[in-house]
Design an enzyme around this catalytic site. Structure first.
Site, short mmCIF file in Angstrom:
data_model
loop_
_atom_site.label_atom_id
_atom_site.label_comp_id
_atom_site.label_asym_id
_atom_site.label_seq_id
_atom_site.Cartn_x
_atom_site.Cartn_y
_atom_site.Cartn_z
N ARG A 73 0.93 -1.20 -0.13
CA ARG A 73 0.00 -0.06 0.02
C ARG A 73 0.85 1.21 -0.16
O ARG A 73 0.34 2.29 -0.53
CB ARG A 73 -0.98 -0.14 1.23
CG ARG A 73 -2.03 -1.28 0.95
CD ARG A 73 -3.16 -1.17 1.75
NE ARG A 73 -2.97 -1.10 3.15
CZ ARG A 73 -3.64 -1.09 4.16
NH1 ARG A 73 -5.11 -0.86 4.00
NH2 ARG A 73 -3.59 -0.88 5.43
N GLU A 110 3.89 -7.42 13.02
CA GLU A 110 3.12 -7.57 14.12
C GLU A 110 2.71 -9.12 14.38
O GLU A 110 2.50 -9.52 15.27
CB GLU A 110 1.73 -6.75 14.09
CG GLU A 110 1.87 -5.30 13.71
CD GLU A 110 1.96 -4.91 12.45
OE1 GLU A 110 1.16 -4.10 11.82
OE2 GLU A 110 3.01 -5.48 11.75
#
Length: 185
Positions: A73, A110
């Protein structure tokens, strides 16, 4: 101040156009869907202006020679930011996606780990770079991209993101690198 106004316009676009998607890509994660923002011309123009403000000097001139966008992105956002600044765009890709000699850095995410690469000749000494991505979470991707730029001899001027997740430890990962975030979650 023009930079402040640009960032505020970007914040407003984010508030209107980002959609939360629960439990994606895995249970417990709230994914920030930017596709409605990308589909809205005025909203996209606002966030591009807000992100580009991080690559400008106080007099409004460009302070960077290249804009690095992290896969995937970050590509979408970094390319128009580079155009806005009159700078070059450099893609930072996942391992094995670039066809020529690269620098590579591995890091933790994460929920996993990854390796990023950049062509060895994409940036070099004398280049001042702005890193652009959508979300700043743990700071692993941004830290790895800083290391890649520095391995090429470039100076990292700052990082610009649509939003940062204040409840995650990205500040520790990035140390003193200047971060411009349009929205803090």
């Amino acid at each position: 101040m023009a930079g402040d106004a640009a960032r505020e316009a970007g914040r407003e676009a984010l508030r209107r156009l980002i959609i939360d998607v629960a439990d994606f890509p895995e249970p417990g994660v709230v994914f920030k869907d930017i596709t409605p923002l990308l589909a809205d011309h005025d909203g996209l123009r606002s966030v591009v202006g807000g992100l580009a403000s991080a690559g400008r000097r106080p007099d409004g001139t460009a302070a960077v020679t290249k804009v690095l966008g992290m896969e995937a992105r970050g590509f979408i956002l970094a390319a128009p930011v580079a155009l806005e600044l009159g700078a070059g765009f450099v893609p930072v890709r996942k391992a094995g996606k670039l066809p020529r000699e690269t620098h590579a850095v591995s890091y933790d995410l994460e929920y996993g780990s990854a390796t990023l690469e950049v062509h060895r000749d994409a940036v070099g000494p004398g280049d001042r770079v702005l890193l652009v991505d959508d979300v700043l979470a743990t700071g692993g991707t941004a830290r790895a991209t800083c290391e890649l730029a520095e391995a090429c001899g470039a100076e990292v001027v700052g990082i610009a993101v649509l939003m940062d997740l204040s409840f995650l430890p990205w500040r520790e990962a990035l140390g003193g690198v200047e971060v411009t975030s349009l929205l803090t979650i």
